[in-house]
Design a protein around this motif. Structure first.
Motif, mmCIF file in Angstrom:
data_model
loop_
_atom_site.group_PDB
_atom_site.id
_atom_site.type_symbol
_atom_site.label_atom_id
_atom_site.label_comp_id
_atom_site.label_asym_id
_atom_site.label_seq_id
_atom_site.Cartn_x
_atom_site.Cartn_y
_atom_site.Cartn_z
ATOM 1 N N LEU A 78 -24.135 -39.580 -44.367
ATOM 2 C CA LEU A 78 -23.649 -37.842 -44.189
ATOM 3 C C LEU A 78 -22.874 -37.990 -42.857
ATOM 4 O O LEU A 78 -22.213 -37.101 -42.691
ATOM 5 C CB LEU A 78 -24.826 -37.340 -44.095
ATOM 6 C CG LEU A 78 -25.559 -37.223 -45.643
ATOM 7 C CD1 LEU A 78 -26.801 -36.254 -45.539
ATOM 8 C CD2 LEU A 78 -24.544 -36.708 -46.599
ATOM 9 N N GLY A 79 -23.397 -38.666 -41.876
ATOM 10 C CA GLY A 79 -22.648 -38.665 -40.382
ATOM 11 C C GLY A 79 -21.216 -38.869 -40.577
ATOM 12 O O GLY A 79 -20.541 -38.323 -40.017
ATOM 13 N N ALA A 80 -20.939 -40.029 -41.449
ATOM 14 C CA ALA A 80 -19.484 -40.278 -41.618
ATOM 15 C C ALA A 80 -18.851 -39.343 -42.457
ATOM 16 O O ALA A 80 -17.653 -39.123 -42.132
ATOM 17 C CB ALA A 80 -19.441 -42.010 -42.143
ATOM 18 N N GLN A 81 -19.270 -39.090 -43.358
ATOM 19 C CA GLN A 81 -18.750 -38.095 -44.120
ATOM 20 C C GLN A 81 -18.596 -36.556 -43.674
ATOM 21 O O GLN A 81 -17.522 -36.034 -43.859
ATOM 22 C CB GLN A 81 -19.491 -37.629 -45.558
ATOM 23 C CG GLN A 81 -19.402 -38.952 -46.563
ATOM 24 C CD GLN A 81 -18.251 -39.352 -46.912
ATOM 25 O OE1 GLN A 81 -17.221 -38.487 -47.384
ATOM 26 N NE2 GLN A 81 -17.703 -40.418 -46.765
ATOM 27 N N VAL A 82 -19.380 -36.222 -42.476
ATOM 28 C CA VAL A 82 -19.118 -35.140 -41.989
ATOM 29 C C VAL A 82 -17.615 -35.144 -41.005
ATOM 30 O O VAL A 82 -17.069 -34.304 -41.112
ATOM 31 C CB VAL A 82 -20.322 -34.686 -40.881
ATOM 32 C CG1 VAL A 82 -19.770 -33.558 -39.974
ATOM 33 C CG2 VAL A 82 -21.224 -34.060 -41.672
ATOM 34 N N ARG A 88 -10.064 -34.129 -43.181
ATOM 35 C CA ARG A 88 -9.319 -33.796 -44.543
ATOM 36 C C ARG A 88 -9.423 -32.274 -44.582
ATOM 37 O O ARG A 88 -8.173 -31.592 -44.821
ATOM 38 C CB ARG A 88 -10.114 -33.977 -45.972
ATOM 39 C CG ARG A 88 -10.233 -35.576 -45.999
ATOM 40 C CD ARG A 88 -10.597 -35.789 -47.193
ATOM 41 N NE ARG A 88 -9.550 -35.609 -48.398
ATOM 42 C CZ ARG A 88 -8.468 -36.286 -48.782
ATOM 43 N NH1 ARG A 88 -8.152 -37.285 -48.238
ATOM 44 N NH2 ARG A 88 -7.925 -35.772 -49.876
ATOM 45 N N LEU A 89 -10.204 -31.419 -44.205
ATOM 46 C CA LEU A 89 -10.253 -30.008 -44.231
ATOM 47 C C LEU A 89 -9.417 -29.333 -43.182
ATOM 48 O O LEU A 89 -8.447 -28.533 -43.439
ATOM 49 C CB LEU A 89 -11.604 -29.241 -44.095
ATOM 50 C CG LEU A 89 -12.668 -29.471 -45.148
ATOM 51 C CD1 LEU A 89 -14.113 -29.019 -44.959
ATOM 52 C CD2 LEU A 89 -12.083 -28.836 -46.674
ATOM 53 N N VAL A 95 -10.995 -31.811 -50.909
ATOM 54 C CA VAL A 95 -12.189 -32.605 -50.613
ATOM 55 C C VAL A 95 -12.714 -32.894 -52.124
ATOM 56 O O VAL A 95 -12.891 -31.897 -52.830
ATOM 57 C CB VAL A 95 -13.209 -31.974 -49.602
ATOM 58 C CG1 VAL A 95 -14.468 -33.098 -49.744
ATOM 59 C CG2 VAL A 95 -12.428 -32.047 -48.392
ATOM 60 N N ASN A 96 -12.866 -34.119 -52.640
ATOM 61 C CA ASN A 96 -13.480 -34.302 -53.825
ATOM 62 C C ASN A 96 -15.226 -34.190 -53.819
ATOM 63 O O ASN A 96 -15.598 -35.266 -53.420
ATOM 64 C CB ASN A 96 -13.095 -35.413 -54.332
ATOM 65 C CG ASN A 96 -13.682 -35.999 -55.718
ATOM 66 O OD1 ASN A 96 -14.618 -35.251 -56.174
ATOM 67 N ND2 ASN A 96 -13.300 -37.137 -56.288
ATOM 68 N N VAL A 100 -18.117 -37.213 -53.096
ATOM 69 C CA VAL A 100 -19.002 -37.127 -51.946
ATOM 70 C C VAL A 100 -20.403 -37.314 -52.539
ATOM 71 O O VAL A 100 -21.041 -38.379 -51.827
ATOM 72 C CB VAL A 100 -18.682 -36.035 -51.033
ATOM 73 C CG1 VAL A 100 -19.592 -36.088 -50.110
ATOM 74 C CG2 VAL A 100 -17.437 -36.105 -50.122
ATOM 75 N N PHE A 101 -20.882 -36.537 -53.334
ATOM 76 C CA PHE A 101 -22.170 -36.599 -53.856
ATOM 77 C C PHE A 101 -22.509 -37.679 -54.623
ATOM 78 O O PHE A 101 -23.579 -38.124 -54.531
ATOM 79 C CB PHE A 101 -22.585 -35.094 -54.431
ATOM 80 C CG PHE A 101 -22.700 -34.155 -53.292
ATOM 81 C CD1 PHE A 101 -23.487 -33.995 -52.245
ATOM 82 C CD2 PHE A 101 -21.768 -33.081 -52.954
ATOM 83 C CE1 PHE A 101 -23.605 -33.238 -51.198
ATOM 84 C CE2 PHE A 101 -21.603 -32.230 -52.255
ATOM 85 C CZ PHE A 101 -22.626 -32.236 -51.259
#
Length: 135
Positions: A78-82, A88-89, A95-96, A100-101
């Protein structure tokens, strides 16, 4: 006394980020038409999460290796995905969210596998060098 051994979780997150994030970044730069190469980097990143979670499970001293491993994998991911999603935003890219989930569920599985491996090491009496009795 905390339920979690934060030093073990920090160490595991470090391993996850050092191994998994670079492979994820490389996969993003690889031509998306080469699905075999993308899969190689994806499974390499998952292996990084297994190792990081296993590290946290092995190092922890609270007798809860599985929870340490799963928390480590989730927090690292989650840290990396943030960061990735924010970039991307900010760039105006889409964002897909399903991806992600869905990947989060695979990371949780990698955490569980790492936890089982770390727990197995502890059960066999294989401990980190800093906890070995000096002779």
């Amino acid at each position: 006394m905390s339920r979690f051994d934060l030093d073990a979780i920090r160490a595991g997150i470090g391993v996850c980020l050092i191994l998994a994030v670079p492979l994820t970044l490389v996969a993003g730069f690889v031509d998306s038409d080469d699905s075999g190469l993308n899969a190689l980097f994806f499974f390499g990143a998952m292996f990084g999460f297994v190792l990081g979670a296993g590290c946290a499970a092995w190092l922890q001293q609270r007798r809860t290796p599985l929870s340490h491993a799963i928390v480590t994998a989730i927090v690292a991911y989650l840290g990396a995905q943030v960061v990735f999603v924010s970039i991307r935003l900010l760039r105006g890219d889409s964002v897909n969210w399903f991806g992600v989930f869905f990947t989060l569920s695979l990371v949780m599985l990698a955490g569980l596998i790492g936890g089982l491996l770390g727990s197995s090491l502890q059960a066999r009496g294989i401990v980190p060098s800093h906890r070995r009795p000096s002779s």
